[in-house]
Design an enzyme around this catalytic site. Sequence first.
Site, PDB file in Angstrom:
ATOM      1  N   TYR A 179      31.145 -44.722  41.838  1.00 10.93           N
ATOM      2  CA  TYR A 179      29.747 -45.144  41.684  1.00 10.93           C
ATOM      3  C   TYR A 179      29.543 -46.078  40.488  1.00 10.93           C
ATOM      4  CZ  TYR A 179      28.241 -41.683  45.184  1.00 10.93           C
ATOM      5  OH  TYR A 179      28.050 -40.965  46.338  1.00 10.93           O
ATOM      6  N   LYS A 216      41.683 -34.977  44.346  1.00  9.50           N
ATOM      7  CA  LYS A 216      42.583 -35.275  45.480  1.00  9.50           C
ATOM      8  C   LYS A 216      43.803 -35.997  44.909  1.00  9.50           C
ATOM      9  CE  LYS A 216      43.327 -35.381  49.983  1.00  9.50           C
ATOM     10  NZ  LYS A 216      43.565 -34.181  50.799  1.00  9.50           N
ATOM     11  N   ASP A 225      39.122 -31.605  49.989  1.00  7.64           N
ATOM     12  CA  ASP A 225      38.958 -31.194  51.395  1.00  7.64           C
ATOM     13  C   ASP A 225      38.976 -29.669  51.507  1.00  7.64           C
ATOM     14  OD1 ASP A 225      41.565 -31.451  50.512  1.00  7.64           O
ATOM     15  OD2 ASP A 225      42.359 -32.328  52.346  1.00  7.64           O
ATOM     16  N   ASP A 257      28.754 -35.634  44.347  1.00 10.51           N
ATOM     17  CA  ASP A 257      27.547 -35.971  45.111  1.00 10.51           C
ATOM     18  C   ASP A 257      27.609 -35.291  46.491  1.00 10.51           C
ATOM     19  OD1 ASP A 257      25.167 -37.157  45.790  1.00 10.51           O
ATOM     20  OD2 ASP A 257      25.977 -39.166  46.086  1.00 10.51           O
ATOM     21  N   ASP A 272      25.513 -31.554  47.920  1.00 10.91           N
ATOM     22  CA  ASP A 272      24.656 -31.470  49.118  1.00 10.91           C
ATOM     23  C   ASP A 272      25.129 -30.319  50.005  1.00 10.91           C
ATOM     24  OD1 ASP A 272      23.312 -33.848  48.360  1.00 10.91           O
ATOM     25  OD2 ASP A 272      23.113 -34.477  50.450  1.00 10.91           O
TER      26      ASP A 272
HETATM   27  N1  GGG Z   1      20.871 -37.938  51.050  1.00  7.73           N
HETATM   28  C1  GGG Z   1      20.154 -38.981  50.371  1.00  7.73           C
HETATM   29  C2  GGG Z   1      20.293 -38.818  48.899  1.00  7.73           C
HETATM   30  O1  GGG Z   1      20.917 -37.896  48.419  1.00  7.73           O
HETATM   31  N2  GGG Z   1      19.692 -39.687  48.129  1.00  7.73           N
HETATM   32  C3  GGG Z   1      19.782 -39.604  46.726  1.00  7.73           C
HETATM   33  C4  GGG Z   1      20.974 -40.331  46.249  1.00  7.73           C
HETATM   34  O2  GGG Z   1      21.694 -40.983  47.002  1.00  7.73           O
HETATM   35  N3  GGG Z   1      21.228 -40.282  44.962  1.00  7.73           N
HETATM   36  C5  GGG Z   1      22.328 -40.930  44.388  1.00  7.73           C
HETATM   37  C6  GGG Z   1      23.137 -40.015  43.544  1.00  7.73           C
HETATM   38  O3  GGG Z   1      22.795 -38.854  43.326  1.00  7.73           O
HETATM   39  O4  GGG Z   1      24.169 -40.474  43.043  1.00  7.73           O
END
Ligand code: GGG
Length: 343
Positions: free
Chosen positions: A124, A169, A202, A226, A230
């Site tokens: 990122y 990984k 994984d 990330d 979720d």
């Molecule tokens: N599922 C969509 C989502 O999570 N959006 C928030 C997002 O992408 N945030 C970026 C991050 O946390 O890095």
Amino acid sequence: MRYKIALIRGGGIGPEQSEATLTVISKVEEILGLDLEIIEAEAGDRCLAERGKPLPEDTVEILRESHACLKGPVGETAADVIVKIRQLFDLYANVRPAKSLPGAPALRPDVDLVVVRENTEGLYKGYEYEVDDAAIGLRVITKRGSERIARYAFELALKRKRKVIAVHKANVMRLTCGLFAKTCREISKEYPEVSFSEMYVDAAAMNLIRSPQDFDVIVTTNMFGDILSDEAAQVVGGLGLAPSGNIGEGFAVFEPVHGCAPDIAGKNIANPVSMILSASMMFEWLGSKNGDEKSLTASRLLAEAVEEALRRGISTPDLGGSESTTSFGGKVAEILAEISEKT
Ligand code: GGG
């Protein structure tokens, strides 16, 4: 202590979640006599549409002058807003708890884990290029970045169940994940009282479904964190329950883990728990940093009021309930007042 709190309402369901959260914050402010100055700042998809910039300079200025920020989800501009803010303010630790709550449809009742996600590097970082017909993304892992996130995870584990699992990984990404894993291993030696192990990402994804109760603190790189957070949120009942903190040395931004859910925006049905619990995390951080008992009490009351509301079967439609975003916020505020009288 007077706190300046920047509030970014965001887009999609963000403004509705923010309003419900402010109802609860106003109640705790009134009860405890907290001194909060809430300063509104704009960012996100709507800000891009209206002002041509997803993260205007005046918003960055407000953040610079605030003690902390509470932020709603922003939508498609996440990379230009929250990912940018993390880098601008060096908010290196993304702390994402996932805990079974009464009345929420968790896979098991005994899950209590935290994903500690490195928040400033990895995939990122934003180093993406096109070369002819190829698109290339660079993954940056540094020893310094890995050391500080590992140390954060071990310090957190000391206050919890004293168990850290480094997720990577390294059998495939030998250099980048290799450096991360090696650094976590080195830092683990400074914490002999904390159990340390490693897991490939994984396998971690599978084990989060198979035996989520076995996890305590997961430390991992940016994108893995990330994704796994979720998944962990779903394990305990859904993204509507998932708060987070983006923590740096002197500043932090607290926000729901999820995106802005445009499909349900404007219907007053979004679950505000993720943002109310993010506010609870914010008060905890402010309280710990400043030795401020009032702020720590505010954190506890917010979390307890949410828990009690869910225990009483008060919830929004995502959890099978019939409350609107607004009425849920109002009921949590009432319960908070009730609880505070008893304690
Ligand atoms: N599922 C969509 C989502 O999570 N959006 C928030 C997002 O992408 N945030 C970026 C991050 O946390 O890095």
